[in-house]
Design a protein around this motif. Structure first.
Motif, PDB file in Angstrom:
ATOM      1  N   TRP A  34      73.792   9.263 -47.938  1.00  0.00           N
ATOM      2  CA  TRP A  34      72.925   8.098 -47.828  1.00  0.00           C
ATOM      3  C   TRP A  34      73.228   7.295 -46.563  1.00  0.00           C
ATOM      4  O   TRP A  34      72.324   6.741 -45.935  1.00  0.00           O
ATOM      5  N   VAL A  35      74.517   7.236 -46.203  1.00  0.00           N
ATOM      6  CA  VAL A  35      74.872   6.533 -44.971  1.00  0.00           C
ATOM      7  C   VAL A  35      74.309   7.277 -43.753  1.00  0.00           C
ATOM      8  O   VAL A  35      73.793   6.662 -42.812  1.00  0.00           O
ATOM      9  N   ASP A  36      74.412   8.612 -43.772  1.00  0.00           N
ATOM     10  CA  ASP A  36      73.852   9.399 -42.661  1.00  0.00           C
ATOM     11  C   ASP A  36      72.342   9.198 -42.556  1.00  0.00           C
ATOM     12  O   ASP A  36      71.789   9.090 -41.455  1.00  0.00           O
ATOM     13  N   ARG A  37      71.696   9.165 -43.692  1.00  0.00           N
ATOM     14  CA  ARG A  37      70.243   8.955 -43.688  1.00  0.00           C
ATOM     15  C   ARG A  37      69.902   7.567 -43.142  1.00  0.00           C
ATOM     16  O   ARG A  37      68.938   7.415 -42.372  1.00  0.00           O
ATOM     17  N   LEU A  38      70.707   6.552 -43.523  1.00  0.00           N
ATOM     18  CA  LEU A  38      70.500   5.206 -43.010  1.00  0.00           C
ATOM     19  C   LEU A  38      70.667   5.169 -41.496  1.00  0.00           C
ATOM     20  O   LEU A  38      69.857   4.555 -40.774  1.00  0.00           O
ATOM     21  N   LEU A  39      71.716   5.836 -40.984  1.00  0.00           N
ATOM     22  CA  LEU A  39      71.944   5.853 -39.540  1.00  0.00           C
ATOM     23  C   LEU A  39      70.807   6.545 -38.786  1.00  0.00           C
ATOM     24  O   LEU A  39      70.410   6.109 -37.700  1.00  0.00           O
ATOM     25  N   ASN A  40      70.284   7.618 -39.340  1.00  0.00           N
ATOM     26  CA  ASN A  40      69.165   8.322 -38.696  1.00  0.00           C
ATOM     27  C   ASN A  40      67.942   7.419 -38.573  1.00  0.00           C
ATOM     28  O   ASN A  40      67.247   7.416 -37.541  1.00  0.00           O
ATOM     29  N   GLU A  41      67.665   6.647 -39.622  1.00  0.00           N
ATOM     30  CA  GLU A  41      66.520   5.747 -39.574  1.00  0.00           C
ATOM     31  C   GLU A  41      66.757   4.618 -38.579  1.00  0.00           C
ATOM     32  O   GLU A  41      65.831   4.187 -37.872  1.00  0.00           O
ATOM     33  N   ILE A  42      68.006   4.127 -38.516  1.00  0.00           N
ATOM     34  CA  ILE A  42      68.319   3.068 -37.557  1.00  0.00           C
ATOM     35  C   ILE A  42      68.171   3.581 -36.128  1.00  0.00           C
ATOM     36  O   ILE A  42      67.637   2.895 -35.249  1.00  0.00           O
ATOM     37  N   ILE A  43      68.635   4.813 -35.884  1.00  0.00           N
ATOM     38  CA  ILE A  43      68.499   5.402 -34.545  1.00  0.00           C
ATOM     39  C   ILE A  43      67.030   5.571 -34.182  1.00  0.00           C
ATOM     40  O   ILE A  43      66.621   5.314 -33.039  1.00  0.00           O
ATOM     41  N   ARG A  44      66.217   5.996 -35.142  1.00  0.00           N
ATOM     42  CA  ARG A  44      64.782   6.163 -34.871  1.00  0.00           C
ATOM     43  C   ARG A  44      64.131   4.821 -34.550  1.00  0.00           C
ATOM     44  O   ARG A  44      63.326   4.706 -33.609  1.00  0.00           O
ATOM     45  N   LEU A  45      64.503   3.763 -35.316  1.00  0.00           N
ATOM     46  CA  LEU A  45      63.953   2.438 -35.032  1.00  0.00           C
ATOM     47  C   LEU A  45      64.440   1.916 -33.679  1.00  0.00           C
ATOM     48  O   LEU A  45      63.675   1.278 -32.942  1.00  0.00           O
ATOM     49  N   SER A  46      65.698   2.186 -33.344  1.00  0.00           N
ATOM     50  CA  SER A  46      66.214   1.759 -32.043  1.00  0.00           C
ATOM     51  C   SER A  46      65.465   2.456 -30.909  1.00  0.00           C
ATOM     52  O   SER A  46      65.164   1.833 -29.877  1.00  0.00           O
ATOM     53  N   SER A  47      65.154   3.739 -31.092  1.00  0.00           N
ATOM     54  CA  SER A  47      64.379   4.464 -30.078  1.00  0.00           C
ATOM     55  C   SER A  47      62.973   3.886 -29.949  1.00  0.00           C
ATOM     56  O   SER A  47      62.437   3.761 -28.836  1.00  0.00           O
TER      57      SER A  47
END
Length: 431
Positions: free
Chosen positions: A242-255
């Protein structure tokens, strides 16, 4: 006896003159009837379908001719009414309308066009277009349109162009104009003109709003990403997914936020935001491909480059690198596995052409212009599930236009994949 012979001679001469007169009258009557019959046949072609009497039926000829004249008058009145309706429509169009003949003499110019182009005391069929308005972009649009003459069974091709119009005398600010032109018969061209000032102002307000929102989101997203990366190594292994999934979404939003900032910067600043300096475009292509190897290797995709060993020009190195990176990333995502991404570089007088195409499914014709709009996605090959922010090609367009160039999209005739062609209007540089 002499008297009798004189009388007979005079009678014979009179009969000869009378017969000659009757013959000439008969010939004139035949010629007149032949011409009238030709008119009747033409009226039948025009849809009147009037029966033509026999030439000997002289009592019907006058009535028939009267009907022809009545139909001709009615048709003339109908055409005159159509002309009045057309002129009324042109005068009240919300767009500027100009019509020029084969010599570029202005035949018609409605009030909107006169106000938009600052034309005073206009009169028809007096001057050529460039004498009324000093806009070489408008003149080039007319010439470009005239080269696509309409065919009888084919819809004429419409041409479109946008430019900044500077009123003569330097009075007032430049006016952004969008023009459409269509070729007519006999070398004539019709042009519709739209004042884009209000649309440009609204677009700038939208870009400022997007830039402000992106700036406000950038700091909290960075903080959330730092918290997520800290938790990643400390949570229970069963919860790491779940933490990895959260980080992926944060990276996508940052991009997404970074792309919004980049796009807003280009829209608001355009050419003024560029850091122009001499650069070599070929190493930029190689560097962009090397940064995408982690995406291309699993799909067994390679780079097929055709162009000069070095291509030196003036440009913004960071922005041009981003342009090439976005296009190559697009080709990798949507090209078929085990096929190359093709890059073609060439130069012409005062311009550099960059072409990138793949072996993907391509796009429908109506999507070629829309793919450069922000957040545009098709409903098939380029679905959101493929990743990305939907701003890559919009950024490409802004970078190209900031360098004074144009970008177009088509399906490549050989591979069938999307074919992006960028023409940069920039100075070549000799190192």
């Amino acid at each position: 006896m002499v008297f009798i012979w004189g009388f007979l001679s005079g009678l014979a001469a009179g009969l000869a003159v009378h017969l000659a007169w009757r013959w000439q009258r008969h010939r004139r009557h035949q010629l007149w009837m032949s011409r009238l019959k030709s008119v009747a046949e033409q009226s039948s072609v025009a849809g009147w379908n009037l029966p033509f009497p026999h030439w000997g039926q002289s009592d019907q000829v006058s009535a028939h001719l009267l009907k022809l004249l009545q139909h001709q008058y009615s048709e003339t009145q109908h055409l005159a009414q159509q002309v009045q309706d057309w002129e009324h429509l042109c005068r009240h169009l919300p767009l500027g309308f100009i019509q020029v003949d084969q010599n570029n003499v202005v035949m018609y110019c409605n009030p909107i066009a006169q106000g938009l182009l600052r034309i005073e005391n206009w009169r028809p069929n007096i001057k050529v277009l460039l004498e009324w308005v000093r806009s070489y972009e408008l003149d080039q649009l007319v010439e470009q349109t005239r080269q696509t003459d309409p065919l009888p069974k084919k819809r004429p091709q419409r041409q479109m162009r946008e430019w900044l119009f500077y009123p003569s005398g330097g009075e007032g600010k430049p006016i952004p104009i969008r023009g459409w032109a269509v070729s007519l018969t006999q070398g004539q061209v019709a042009i519709l003109l739209e004042d884009r000032l209000e649309a440009k102002t609204l677009a700038q307000q939208r870009d400022r709003w997007a830039s402000d929102v992106a700036h406000e989101l950038k700091t909290p997203l960075t903080s959330i990403r730092l918290v997520g990366e800290t938790l990643q190594s400390r949570v229970d292994p069963s919860l790491r997914y779940w933490v990895d999934r959260l980080l992926n979404e944060i990276i996508r939003l940052s991009s997404l936020v970074q792309d919004l900032l980049e796009l807003s910067s280009l829209n608001l600043g355009a050419a003024a935001a560029l850091q122009m300096r001499p650069l070599n475009l070929v190493p930029l292509v190689e560097q962009a491909w090397e940064s995408l190897i982690p995406q291309s290797e699993p799909r067994h995709q390679t780079l097929d480059f055709v162009g000069p060993e070095d291509l030196h020009l003036w440009g913004d190195e960071q922005r041009l690198y981003r342009l090439v990176l976005n296009l190559l990333d697009n080709s990798i995502k949507y090209g078929k596995p085990q096929t190359p991404a093709h890059v073609r570089l060439s130069t012409q007088k005062g311009s550099v052409t960059l072409e990138i195409y793949d072996h993907g499914p391509g796009l429908k014709e109506e999507a070629f212009g829309a793919i450069f709009e922000p957040f545009y996605r098709t409903d098939t090959a380029r679905a959101r599930s493929e990743g990305g922010t939907g701003l890559g090609l919009a950024i490409v367009k802004q970078i190209v236009e900031a360098h004074g160039g144009t970008v177009t999209a088509n399906n490549h005739p050989e591979t069938g994949g999307l074919w992006i062609r960028c023409v940069l209007k920039t100075k070549l540089h000799q190192p």
